[in-house]
Motif scaffolding. Structure first.
Motif, PDB file in Angstrom:
ATOM      1  N   ARG A 210       6.875  -3.828 -14.439  1.00  0.00           N
ATOM      2  CA  ARG A 210       7.432  -2.247 -15.001  1.00  0.00           C
ATOM      3  C   ARG A 210       7.114  -1.405 -15.604  1.00  0.00           C
ATOM      4  O   ARG A 210       6.941  -0.181 -15.956  1.00  0.00           O
ATOM      5  CB  ARG A 210       8.547  -3.193 -16.031  1.00  0.00           C
ATOM      6  N   LEU A 211       5.789  -2.062 -16.421  1.00  0.00           N
ATOM      7  CA  LEU A 211       4.760  -1.225 -17.197  1.00  0.00           C
ATOM      8  C   LEU A 211       4.027   0.075 -16.475  1.00  0.00           C
ATOM      9  O   LEU A 211       3.833   0.681 -16.729  1.00  0.00           O
ATOM     10  CB  LEU A 211       3.740  -2.370 -17.618  1.00  0.00           C
ATOM     11  N   MET A 212       3.663  -0.206 -15.134  1.00  0.00           N
ATOM     12  CA  MET A 212       3.288   0.558 -14.368  1.00  0.00           C
ATOM     13  C   MET A 212       4.375   1.375 -13.647  1.00  0.00           C
ATOM     14  O   MET A 212       3.705   2.377 -13.176  1.00  0.00           O
ATOM     15  CB  MET A 212       2.863  -0.284 -12.496  1.00  0.00           C
ATOM     16  N   LYS A 213       5.412   1.626 -14.288  1.00  0.00           N
ATOM     17  CA  LYS A 213       6.238   2.236 -13.495  1.00  0.00           C
ATOM     18  C   LYS A 213       6.823   2.983 -12.782  1.00  0.00           C
ATOM     19  O   LYS A 213       6.550   3.589 -12.451  1.00  0.00           O
ATOM     20  CB  LYS A 213       6.534   3.643 -14.817  1.00  0.00           C
ATOM     21  N   PRO A 214       7.180   1.817 -11.834  1.00  0.00           N
ATOM     22  CA  PRO A 214       6.972   2.052 -10.034  1.00  0.00           C
ATOM     23  C   PRO A 214       8.048   3.516  -9.868  1.00  0.00           C
ATOM     24  O   PRO A 214       7.553   3.934  -8.590  1.00  0.00           O
ATOM     25  CB  PRO A 214       7.011   0.330  -9.926  1.00  0.00           C
ATOM     26  N   ARG A 215       8.938   4.029 -10.494  1.00  0.00           N
ATOM     27  CA  ARG A 215      10.439   4.382 -10.007  1.00  0.00           C
ATOM     28  C   ARG A 215       8.957   5.788  -9.875  1.00  0.00           C
ATOM     29  O   ARG A 215       9.773   6.640  -9.478  1.00  0.00           O
ATOM     30  CB  ARG A 215      10.779   4.549 -10.343  1.00  0.00           C
ATOM     31  N   LEU A 216       7.880   6.039 -10.786  1.00  0.00           N
ATOM     32  CA  LEU A 216       7.546   7.524 -10.176  1.00  0.00           C
ATOM     33  C   LEU A 216       6.383   7.559  -8.861  1.00  0.00           C
ATOM     34  O   LEU A 216       6.107   7.880  -9.023  1.00  0.00           O
ATOM     35  CB  LEU A 216       6.857   7.199 -11.549  1.00  0.00           C
ATOM     36  N   MET A 217       6.036   6.331  -9.292  1.00  0.00           N
ATOM     37  CA  MET A 217       4.967   6.160  -8.065  1.00  0.00           C
ATOM     38  C   MET A 217       5.477   7.358  -6.672  1.00  0.00           C
ATOM     39  O   MET A 217       4.681   7.601  -6.153  1.00  0.00           O
ATOM     40  CB  MET A 217       4.607   4.818  -7.440  1.00  0.00           C
ATOM     41  N   TRP A 218       6.465   6.615  -5.999  1.00  0.00           N
ATOM     42  CA  TRP A 218       6.961   7.645  -4.689  1.00  0.00           C
ATOM     43  C   TRP A 218       6.852   9.236  -4.761  1.00  0.00           C
ATOM     44  O   TRP A 218       6.226   9.413  -3.530  1.00  0.00           O
ATOM     45  CB  TRP A 218       8.072   6.953  -4.250  1.00  0.00           C
ATOM     46  N   LEU A 219       7.095   9.239  -5.861  1.00  0.00           N
ATOM     47  CA  LEU A 219       6.658  11.026  -5.928  1.00  0.00           C
ATOM     48  C   LEU A 219       5.506  11.447  -5.981  1.00  0.00           C
ATOM     49  O   LEU A 219       5.427  12.378  -5.621  1.00  0.00           O
ATOM     50  CB  LEU A 219       7.611  11.684  -6.694  1.00  0.00           C
ATOM     51  N   LEU A 220       5.255  11.093  -6.856  1.00  0.00           N
ATOM     52  CA  LEU A 220       3.956  11.464  -7.641  1.00  0.00           C
ATOM     53  C   LEU A 220       2.596  11.019  -6.488  1.00  0.00           C
ATOM     54  O   LEU A 220       1.929  11.931  -5.524  1.00  0.00           O
ATOM     55  CB  LEU A 220       2.969  11.060  -8.142  1.00  0.00           C
ATOM     56  N   CYS A 221       2.807   9.911  -4.923  1.00  0.00           N
ATOM     57  CA  CYS A 221       1.784   9.820  -4.318  1.00  0.00           C
ATOM     58  C   CYS A 221       2.915  10.029  -2.573  1.00  0.00           C
ATOM     59  O   CYS A 221       1.481  10.984  -1.999  1.00  0.00           O
ATOM     60  CB  CYS A 221       2.118   8.211  -3.611  1.00  0.00           C
ATOM     61  N   LEU A 222       3.683  11.042  -2.679  1.00  0.00           N
ATOM     62  CA  LEU A 222       4.233  12.235  -2.070  1.00  0.00           C
ATOM     63  C   LEU A 222       3.949  13.612  -2.367  1.00  0.00           C
ATOM     64  O   LEU A 222       3.649  14.424  -1.139  1.00  0.00           O
ATOM     65  CB  LEU A 222       5.883  11.946  -2.014  1.00  0.00           C
TER      66      LEU A 222
END
Length: 491
Positions: A210-222
């Motif tokens: 959770r510290l890594m804020k995984p919900r942000l990853m998909w969009l920024l990686c996209l």
């Protein structure tokens, strides 16, 4: 449209119609349609059907221009019958006068050999007409749904903003928001913490994740993936390889994780005061602060190392992204200025530059335009959540737009930034040869859905409406980025 008046419906339809014509005319990949049909109003001698399938795009564009022209007239009639404000009438009248001139200009371009500067002038004029139509819609909604007496912050409040506009207004009962560091879309109850053993170890592992804020990853990686796809047409195959893609996306995911971890560290005390963030790992003391810092530093080292294996520029940009979000945004912008979301949008824009640099080894025009699109989209996206979580941000002491200037001003800014995002998407289409029909259809259709959700937000002014607009903005950007990848690599 679930709004109680036909005026915003007609203004919205006319605005999106103008945008459709703008994007079709701007999309470089569709420019062959003009050369396939150089007569007017149809092809051949002027009254025959196209002999080439692509010529039908030109015919469709001309038919659409007639339909949109009728919408412009209908919107103007509705505005003047409604006895709207003077500035709304002026903007609508300007669109009504400029539209046929622009259409005639388009007919001239279709039937004449022109220079690049003439095409650019046509594009700029179309953008100006679109912006004017959007302004009429924005001002009408503000006059109809805004609260001119709203005072979002009492005298002496910690949220008083020395640069706030005098007379800024908002809704009487504004709801509230999210900003670039949100990893949850709704408040949650604090979970029970296991005392020890295997359940505690599982809870700790989940806490680190959770510290890594995984919900942000998909969009920024996209975002990074779309930039790499765009850039792939500018280099030979040796520079766009599975290795480059993998190192860039994994490095980017870890960079987001490092940034999120440092954000948790710096805001752990504030998180305890806010309902939406009270269950974060450091707020619950699931992880020692020293361990979280070490975790963030480890993610940073691995991320920058992977970027370095791609090229030094990608590594420098990756390190910059982590530092900007963790320090500049979290410690400087977010707690101190109402423009925190706007300026913080630079953090979300950097993956576009990283993706472009990973493939080309430089910062190029395509990467900058994609970064500009993300930067402009960010306020239009997060201000919806700032409305949904207004009270929580006020408890946390953050000067978010709805807290400082109120709902009316926030909703007006959402529309302005939405319009700017759509313009940036059109300019990207005009400059990127790879973008074609898929990008056009997705951008216009999802842009219309986004606008529809924001218009409904003006009328309903509820948490549900704010979340609806938030999800519409997510859908818009996610699908536009997928369209960039598809047009660049598949079509």
């Amino acid at each position: 449209m679930s709004v109680p008046d036909r005026v915003p419906a007609l203004l919205s339809a006319a605005t999106i119609g103008i945008y459709l014509l703008l994007v079709v005319g701007a999309t470089t990949a569709l420019s062959d349609a003009t050369t396939a049909c150089t007569a007017w109003p149809a092809c051949g001698t002027g009254y025959t059907t196209p002999t080439d399938p692509i010529g039908w795009i030109a015919i469709g564009h001309r038919v659409a221009a007639i339909v949109v022209g009728l919408l412009v007239v209908a919107a103007a009639v509705a505005v003047f019958r409604d006895r709207a404000a003077t500035r709304v009438k002026a903007a609508t009248a300007l669109v009504l006068l400029a539209y046929p001139i622009q259409a005639g200009f388009g007919a001239y371009i279709a039937t004449t050999d022109i220079t690049r500067s003439v095409s650019v002038l046509h594009l700029v004029t179309g953008i100006a007409i679109f912006a004017t139509s959007l302004a009429a819609l924005t001002w009408w909604l503000e006059a109809e749904t805004g609260d001119p007496d709203e005072d979002p912050t009492p005298p002496g409040s910690v949220h008083d903003d020395p640069v706030a506009e005098p007379g800024s207004t908002g809704d009487a009962n504004p709801t509230v928001s999210l900003d670039p560091d949100i990893d949850d879309a709704s408040a949650s109850e604090s979970p029970s913490i296991p005392a020890g053993g295997w359940p505690r170890r599982v809870a700790t592992a989940r806490a680190y994740f959770r510290l890594m804020k995984p919900r942000l990853m998909w969009l920024l990686c996209l975002v990074a993936a779309a930039a790499m796809a765009l850039a792939s047409g500018m280099v030979d195959g040796a520079a766009f390889t599975p290795r480059t893609i993998a190192f860039t996306l994994v490095g980017g995911s870890l960079a987001i994780g490092a940034s999120g971890t440092f954000n948790h560290v710096f805001e752990r005390d504030v998180d305890k005061r806010m309902q939406r963030t009270a269950d974060r790992p450091l707020a619950l003391d699931l992880i020692p602060v020293s361990h979280a810092i070490a975790f963030g530093l480890s993610l940073t080292a691995i991320s920058v190392g992977l970027f370095w294996l791609v090229n030094p520029l990608a590594a420098a940009l990756g390190a910059t992204a982590i530092a900007f979000y963790s320090i500049v945004y979290t410690l400087v912008l977010k707690p101190n200025t109402v423009q925190n979301t706007v300026l913080g949008g630079a953090a979300g824009s950097l993956p576009a530059l990283i993706g472009w640099a990973a493939v080309t080894g430089e910062i190029g025009g395509g990467g900058l335009l994609l970064a500009a699109l993300i930067f402009l989209w960010t306020p239009a996206h997060f201000y919806n959540l700032a409305l949904a979580y207004r009270d929580d941000y006020e408890r946390g002491g953050f000067p978010m737009m709805p807290v400082v200037r109120g709902g009316t001003t926030t909703r007006r800014h959402i529309l302005w930034y939405l319009g700017a995002t759509l313009v940036a998407a059109a300019v990207l289409a005009a400059t990127a040869d790879a973008l074609g029909v898929v990008y056009l259809v997705v951008g216009v259709a999802l842009g219309a859905v986004f606008l529809w959700a924001v218009v409904r937000l003006h009328y309903e002014q509820t948490e549900t409406a704010a979340f609806r607009a938030f999800h519409a903005s997510n859908a818009y950007l996610g699908l536009v980025l997928l369209a960039v990848v598809f047009d660049s690599l598949v079509v």
